[in-house]
Design an enzyme around this catalytic site. Structure first.
Site, PDB file in Angstrom:
ATOM      1  N   ASP A  87       1.049  -1.167  -0.071  1.00  0.00           N
ATOM      2  CA  ASP A  87      -0.042   0.246  -0.053  1.00  0.00           C
ATOM      3  C   ASP A  87       1.141   1.456  -0.028  1.00  0.00           C
ATOM      4  O   ASP A  87       1.808   1.322   0.466  1.00  0.00           O
ATOM      5  CB  ASP A  87      -0.904  -0.059   1.126  1.00  0.00           C
ATOM      6  CG  ASP A  87      -0.311  -0.024   2.648  1.00  0.00           C
ATOM      7  OD1 ASP A  87       0.583  -1.006   2.618  1.00  0.00           O
ATOM      8  OD2 ASP A  87      -0.558   0.477   3.616  1.00  0.00           O
ATOM      9  N   GLU A 100      -0.590  -1.898   4.965  1.00  0.00           N
ATOM     10  CA  GLU A 100       0.184  -2.085   6.141  1.00  0.00           C
ATOM     11  C   GLU A 100      -0.021  -0.736   7.092  1.00  0.00           C
ATOM     12  O   GLU A 100       0.109  -0.722   8.200  1.00  0.00           O
ATOM     13  CB  GLU A 100       1.618  -2.379   5.591  1.00  0.00           C
ATOM     14  CG  GLU A 100       2.676  -2.576   6.666  1.00  0.00           C
ATOM     15  CD  GLU A 100       2.769  -1.637   7.618  1.00  0.00           C
ATOM     16  OE1 GLU A 100       2.944  -1.598   8.739  1.00  0.00           O
ATOM     17  OE2 GLU A 100       3.361  -0.374   6.713  1.00  0.00           O
TER      18      GLU A 100
HETATM   19 NI    NI Z   1       6.479   0.712   5.472  1.00  0.00          NI
END
Ligand code: NI
Length: 393
Positions: free
Chosen positions: A79, A137
């Site tokens: 991401d 994440e």
């Molecule tokens: Ni990172």
């Protein structure tokens, strides 16, 4: 060793162009649809068994070796962040307000290159490799979503590995340490409520601004006075909002921030003191406080044995590198959820190059890294996997 490094170097041009392509098309957490499609496409071209939609936009692929043996899981996050890019790079983000400012584009490129290199050596592998491309994440719960969808099995991996390109350190530096390496993160949201009134008649109000200011100051004593000076912790109040007008005392103030710790005991102490100070200081100012504490990630703990093997591999692959064996960061990372359930290691790969102006820190609009680091991350993961799945072991 030289052979692994040469193989990693031979994929550099491909890895770099893939990274740059991903960099131009960043996607926020749980919206990594284009990225996931590219990942699936590349993995399927290698003839791997691929599952998409794992943990919403995640992708999992398995490479079965020629002989049975252990299972190694390699995890890569995909991401981007809600940041407007300011690097001016030719491959800068084409999406307004979204940017790969943490290097996850590089991680995906490393992951797909590792899949290529290891697939080419399928006949030599005793065991299997699970490639996990994780969404979201950046504090959005991507790891938990993938674990809920079975990314950790069964079968359960014998070892889980991940790298993070690390701009806090220069190219040629590696951080491979046993034990806790990234902090447990908790998020807090406090509402301090008093009684609003006229700014010139404070005695008729109960001022939450003064209470909030006292809370911010009092919280500083937790780390300095309640924890051992040798323990590490952070309490940061990062957002403070209350009132609109110069002559109105507001009725409430909102505060947000984060708490970081490494050890469970330190975390307990800090949270206990935090709750106590916020409530009692608010009450000393005739206000009340409601506290919402949300755990973000546990501490990330590397397995001592796996970390030691990674250190020895790093010394063999990169004898001239600066290898730091007790490096820790107060940042948190959701790879911690994988490492909570299986032994493994999270490796920091120095990626800054100040001479080329590639040294802005992570999550900065000018963040960019020296792409040579892709080779190092790739060689480490491929080398570790080959070590673990070598039939002669
Ligand atoms: Ni990172």
């Amino acid at each position: 060793m030289q052979e692994i490094l040469d193989a990693a170097r031979s994929l550099f041009d491909d890895a770099r162009s893939l990274r740059r392509e991903l960099h131009q098309h960043p996607e926020l957490g749980f919206r990594e649809e284009r990225t996931a499609r590219r990942v699936v496409q590349e993995l399927e071209a290698l003839g791997l068994e691929v599952a998409a939609g794992v943990g919403k936009t995640g992708v999992v692929a398995t490479l079965e070796g020629a002989q049975p043996g252990p299972l190694v899981l390699l995890r890569f996050d995909m991401d981007a962040l809600p940041i407007q890019e300011e690097t001016g790079a030719s491959y800068a983000s084409q999406v307004p307000g979204v940017m790969h400012a943490c290097g996850h584009d590089g991680h995906v490129a490393i992951g797909l290159s590792a899949a290529k290199l290891l697939s080419a050596r399928q006949a030599e592998l005793a065991g299997s490799v699970r490639f996990v491309f994780q969404p979201a994440e950046e504090g959005l719960g991507g790891a938990q979503a993938m674990l809920a969808d079975g990314a950790l099995g069964p079968p359960k991996p014998d070892q889980v590995l991940a790298v993070h390109l690390w701009n806090e350190k220069p190219l040629g530096w590696l951080g491979i340490s046993p034990g806790p390496v990234m902090a447990a993160g908790d998020i807090f949201h406090i509402q301090v409520t008093g009684k609003g009134g006229h700014g010139a008649l404070p005695h008729l109000a109960r001022d939450p601004v003064v209470a909030a200011a006292a809370i911010v100051t009092a919280l500083q004593s937790v780390v300095t006075r309640n924890l051992s000076p040798l323990a590490a912790a952070v309490i940061s109040v990062t957002s403070l909002h209350g009132g609109e007008a110069f002559n109105v005392i507001p009725s409430s103030v909102e505060m947000k921030g984060t708490i970081r710790t490494f050890e469970a005991e330190a975390r307990r102490t800090v949270l206990e003191r935090f709750n106590r100070i916020v409530s009692d200081v608010a009450s000393a100012h005739a206000c009340t406080a409601t506290i919402e504490l949300t755990p973000l990630t546990p501490a990330m703990v590397n397995d001592a044995g796996v970390a030691q093997r990674m250190q020895s591999l790093a010394r063999r692959l990169f004898p001239d590198f600066d290898l730091e064996t007790n490096y820790r960061s107060m940042v948190s990372e959701d790879m911690a959820f994988f490492l909570e359930q299986a032994p493994g290691c999270f490796i920091f790969v120095g990626s800054a190059n100040p001479e080329r102006g590639l040294d802005a820190s992570h999550h900065h609009p000018k963040f960019d890294f020296d792409e040579q680091a892709l080779i190092y991350g790739l060689a480490l993961l491929v080398g570790a996997t080959l070590d673990a799945l070598h039939p002669s072991r």
